[in-house]
Write a protein that holds these residues in place. Structure first.
Motif, short mmCIF file in Angstrom:
data_model
loop_
_atom_site.label_atom_id
_atom_site.label_comp_id
_atom_site.label_asym_id
_atom_site.label_seq_id
_atom_site.Cartn_x
_atom_site.Cartn_y
_atom_site.Cartn_z
N THR A 7 0.79 -1.12 -0.08
CA THR A 7 -0.05 0.14 0.09
C THR A 7 0.81 1.20 -0.07
OG1 THR A 7 -1.74 -1.18 1.29
CG2 THR A 7 -1.81 1.28 1.24
N GLY A 8 2.04 1.37 0.95
CA GLY A 8 2.76 2.41 0.79
C GLY A 8 3.46 2.82 -0.45
N VAL A 9 3.92 1.54 -1.07
CA VAL A 9 4.83 1.63 -2.50
C VAL A 9 3.71 2.26 -3.37
CG1 VAL A 9 5.56 0.38 -4.44
CG2 VAL A 9 6.38 -0.03 -2.07
N TYR A 10 2.41 1.85 -3.51
CA TYR A 10 1.63 2.47 -4.25
C TYR A 10 1.22 3.64 -4.24
CZ TYR A 10 -3.09 3.08 -6.64
OH TYR A 10 -4.28 3.58 -7.29
N PHE A 16 -11.09 0.26 2.93
CA PHE A 16 -10.99 1.38 3.37
C PHE A 16 -9.59 2.07 3.37
CE2 PHE A 16 -15.65 0.42 4.81
CZ PHE A 16 -16.16 1.83 4.35
N ALA A 17 -8.95 1.24 4.25
CA ALA A 17 -7.45 1.60 4.78
C ALA A 17 -6.59 1.83 3.36
CB ALA A 17 -6.89 0.53 5.66
N MET A 18 -6.55 0.74 2.56
CA MET A 18 -5.95 0.71 1.25
C MET A 18 -5.96 2.02 0.48
SD MET A 18 -5.50 -3.43 0.83
CE MET A 18 -4.58 -3.29 -0.72
N THR A 19 -7.37 2.20 0.45
CA THR A 19 -7.86 3.50 -0.51
C THR A 19 -7.63 4.82 0.07
OG1 THR A 19 -10.22 3.13 0.35
CG2 THR A 19 -9.26 2.09 -1.73
N GLY A 20 -7.30 4.92 1.35
CA GLY A 20 -6.74 5.97 1.98
C GLY A 20 -8.12 6.72 2.60
N HIS A 21 -9.32 5.92 2.70
CA HIS A 21 -10.73 6.71 3.15
C HIS A 21 -10.88 6.25 4.53
CE1 HIS A 21 -11.23 6.62 -1.18
NE2 HIS A 21 -11.57 7.95 -0.80
N LEU A 22 -9.75 5.62 5.18
CA LEU A 22 -10.08 4.94 6.93
C LEU A 22 -10.10 6.52 7.69
CD1 LEU A 22 -10.53 3.09 8.88
CD2 LEU A 22 -8.14 3.12 9.35
#
Length: 791
Positions: free
Chosen positions: A437-440, A751-757
């Motif tokens: 997720t960080g790399v993306y 939610f977390a991986m898309t930055g919406h948490l």
């Protein structure tokens, strides 16, 4: 044959239990002499407003026997070891009283100061069956306090184990305080966060937001540093041993929640996740507490020191003295009275031995010993006093060799739970997902990289996963407890679910501890019963005592003459009639030997018939064996003789009789499979310890039972098939709950991986996942558990 009949419409005046009409005082009926006596005691002491148990008139121990039994309490060294406190006039002692069983007992014991002015205070711990007594030792000695309790029907149980200060004690846990701290911080952090969660119109000023944020940060510190510190400690220990246990992802989640909260509050870029952090730790601690609940009144690690008394009567220069067992040496002469234990191996120098070794060897028939013959530690003398010269000390006797076996020196079975195995893959997966997720986001929107990585660690914290086993196993232990099966720890459930081989002991496990005597012959008249009862009262032979207690109570008739031939029988003359009782050979009767039973033949001038004495099996035990044989390999290891072989071999794949304790242990060591051992005595101790699961059958769960993984009330043995089935069902529920937990993690990760948490999403999702999993396992474990008690 006539006997005492139980009347359904009679109940005990003291405790209300159904009883017969054999124990009566004035117009009141009682189920036991204890209930009868305390009723009388309270009447004479002005405490008759509430009925209580036990008796002075019908004492369980006479004053003379109390003097002998508790004489060792005059020994100052023993007093120092037993007393909890001692001043110039006041002493405090804590006794274990197996006789405590109802609120009436508590009432009586806590009113001891009214019965004896030397007693200052008495406080009862009902769960542990203990009483703490403060008394003035200038007025009444410790021995006299013990005798007083004994006369009231509550004889203190004092064993060698009571004096052994080297035994490990359970470390007191502060988890209750940690739950309170986490709960306080969770509630207040949620209260501080609610205004910002609900402020859709922007009415909350920045000053209040910053104030609430700083208050939350202060609330987070005790949660991190105190309530949740164990997770970091255990995670670090696991990593040092290259083990990714469940505490590693939990510690990562807590650290991510705290770090993200500190960053947002200090930089004033958000409200932080303090409420989620405190809630996470709060729920985890509740699960830990629930799983850690144990039956404090029970002991699962017991050896011969729990079984032996503290002292024994020694004979020195024709004088009797009480001597602590630890001081006994080879060559000492000891006196073993009726129903007392032989403390060490020795030779009989006076008296006749009728030794009951059933608790050591499993052999239910008494072993008769003559002068010059060896007797062994752990046997219980039945009959007149026996004088023995010790050939060995207590620690070197035959019985203690069992505890010198390596199996008793091994550490506890280290059961690797599924959750630890799953957590290894879970932790690695979360780390890879966080890195990915960080790399993306680093390549797509660097400003969201830190938020996305911490969000993955926060939402993937395995709270629901970690709660699954504590609540599933903890609730299962509660269900088992209701059915009188008490597990040493929750991991025993996993072992029960894996069982494929069950090994049974016979005596005291499949059978009742006492044999049954049934008269075969014409119905005996009342005068004949009276003659038999009177004659039998003069014999100390175990079979005579068994028949004696089988006969109904009646008035005894004086005996004119009495002659007994050891091991054969006796002749008594009563009212001019010759009463002859013994073996067929002794009475001159020709009969064929019956392998499955012993017989006691009787004659009153003429032959009348015989009492058939055989093992009494527990109710429905053969139906239980039939059900188990369809699913499991069944084996029988009995220390008894092979008289019951024909009756039992059809239910078992293997049957072995005349098994010594070491034989049983060796059998388990050389056999494969996941073995469940079910036994009850010292002769089963090694096997119970060696087996993957050892269940000790106990008539009284608070009394002696050998080292084991579980204690099962004797009346619940026929529930073993349902207990094993329930254990497997619990594991299925655990796997389904794991699936639900993973589903919540997938939703949260999306939610977390898309930055919406957001803090609000986290505050909602984490408690819901925890409550759902806990509710699911509690409901289904409870529902499935009802099948255990279903007959």
């Amino acid at each position: 044959m006539p006997g005492v009949e139980t009347l359904n419409d009679i109940s005990c005046t003291h405790c209300g239990d159904p009883c017969d009409d054999s124990i009566k005082s004035q117009d009141e009926f009682f189920c036991c002499y204890g209930c009868k006596a305390v009723y009388e005691l309270l009447e004479t002491s002005g405490l008759d407003r509430y009925y209580c148990e036990t008796s002075l008139e019908n004492r369980s121990w006479s004053e003379l026997k109390g003097e002998r039994k508790y004489g060792f309490l005059d020994n100052e060294d023993i007093q120092k070891q037993l007393l909890k406190f001692r001043s110039e006039t006041l002493s405090v002692i804590k006794f274990f009283l197996p006789g405590i069983h109802c609120s009436s007992c508590i009432f009586l014991l806590e009113h001891l100061p009214k019965l004896d002015s030397a007693i200052v205070r008495a406080e009862v711990n009902f769960i542990k069956r203990e009483v703490t007594i403060s008394f003035d030792h200038t007025k009444r000695s410790l021995k006299e306090v013990a005798i007083l309790l004994s006369q009231l029907g509550y004889p203190p149980d004092i064993s060698l184990e009571s004096l052994d200060k080297t035994k490990e004690h359970v470390k007191k846990s502060n988890i209750g305080i940690k739950i309170a701290v986490a709960g306080f911080c969770f509630g207040n952090a949620m209260l501080m966060s609610m205004p910002e969660y609900l402020d859709r119109n922007g009415l909350l000023t920045d000053d209040f937001k910053h104030l609430f944020g700083w208050i939350n940060l202060v609330l987070a510190l005790p949660v991190l540093l105190y309530a949740g510190n164990d997770y970091f400690i255990k995670a670090w220990k696991g990593l040092k041993h290259k083990n990714l246990n469940i505490d590693v992802p939990i510690a990562l989640g807590i650290a991510a929640l705290f770090g993200r909260s500190v960053f947002e509050i200090l930089t004033q870029t958000g409200a932080g996740y303090v409420d989620s952090l405190a809630g996470l730790v709060f729920f985890l601690l509740i699960g830990k507490w629930y799983q850690g609940k144990t039956y404090q009144a029970l002991s699962f690690e017991r050896d011969y020191t729990s079984y032996f008394p503290v002292s024994i009567t020694c004979l020195i220069d024709d004088q009797e003295f009480q001597r602590p067992l630890k001081d006994l040496r080879k060559g000492d002469v000891v006196i073993v009275h009726n129903d007392e234990l032989i403390p060490a191996d020795g030779k009989v120098i006076s008296g006749q031995g009728n030794i009951d070794y059933s608790f050591v060897t499993g052999e239910s028939k008494p072993d008769q010993k003559q002068i010059g013959q060896m007797v062994f530690a752990g046997g219980r003398q039945k009959g007149n006093a026996l004088v023995i010269q010790l050939e060995k000390s207590v620690n070197n006797s035959e019985l203690t060799q069992l505890w010198n076996n390596d199996v008793f020196r091994k550490k506890e079975k280290n059961l690797s739970t599924w959750i630890d195995k799953i957590s290894q893959y879970f932790t690695l997966s979360i780390i890879f997902i966080a890195i990915g997720t960080g790399v993306y986001w680093w390549y797509n929107d660097p400003s969201l990289t830190w938020n996305a990585i911490t969000a993955v660690l926060i939402v993937a914290c395995p709270c629901a996963l970690a709660l699954t086993l504590p609540f599933a196993y903890g609730h299962s232990m509660r269900v088992f407890g209701k059915n009188r099966l008490y597990l040493k720890n929750a991991e025993v459930i996993e072992s029960l679910a894996k069982v494929d081989t069950i090994i049974f002991d016979k005596t005291g496990t499949l059978t009742l501890n006492e044999s049954k005597a049934i008269f075969i012959g014409p119905t005996l008249r009342e005068d004949q019963l009276q003659l038999l009862k009177s004659a039998l009262s003069n014999s100390s032979h175990p079979l005579s005592r068994l028949v004696y207690h089988t006969l109904p109570d009646c008035e005894k008739i004086p005996i004119t003459s009495f002659y007994e031939e050891t091991g054969k029988g006796f002749i008594a003359e009563i009212l001019g009639k010759q009463v002859k009782i013994g073996s067929a050979e002794y009475l001159g009767i020709e009969t064929e030997s019956i392998p499955n039973e012993s017989r006691v033949y009787i004659s009153i001038d003429n032959y009348l018939g015989y009492f058939a004495i055989n093992a009494t099996y527990r109710k429905n035990v053969f139906e239980m064996l039939r059900v188990l044989s369809k699913t499991f390999r069944l084996k029988l290891l009995s220390g008894d003789n092979a008289s019951e072989k024909t009756r039992l071999e059809s239910y078992f794949d293997e049957v072995h009789f005349n098994q010594k304790p070491t034989d049983k242990l060796a059998f388990l060591e050389k056999n494969d499979g996941h073995q469940l051992m079910v036994g009850d005595g010292l002769n089963d101790a090694g096997a119970l310890k060696k087996a993957d699961v050892g269940i000790a059958i106990s008539e009284d769960i608070h009394q002696f039972s050998p080292a084991c993984d579980a204690i099962l009330g004797a009346d619940g043995i026929t529930r073993i098939p349902r207990i094993l089935k329930f254990s497997r069902q619990v594991i299925t529920v655990v796997f389904v709950a794991f699936g639900i937990s993973f589903l919540y993690n997938i939703v949260g990760l999306s939610f977390a991986m898309t930055g919406h948490l957001t803090p609000l999403v986290s505050a909602i999702l984490m408690p819901i996942s925890s409550v759902t999993v806990v509710g699911f396992v509690t409901f289904f474990v409870s529902r499935l558990g009802k099948s255990i008690s279903r007959e």
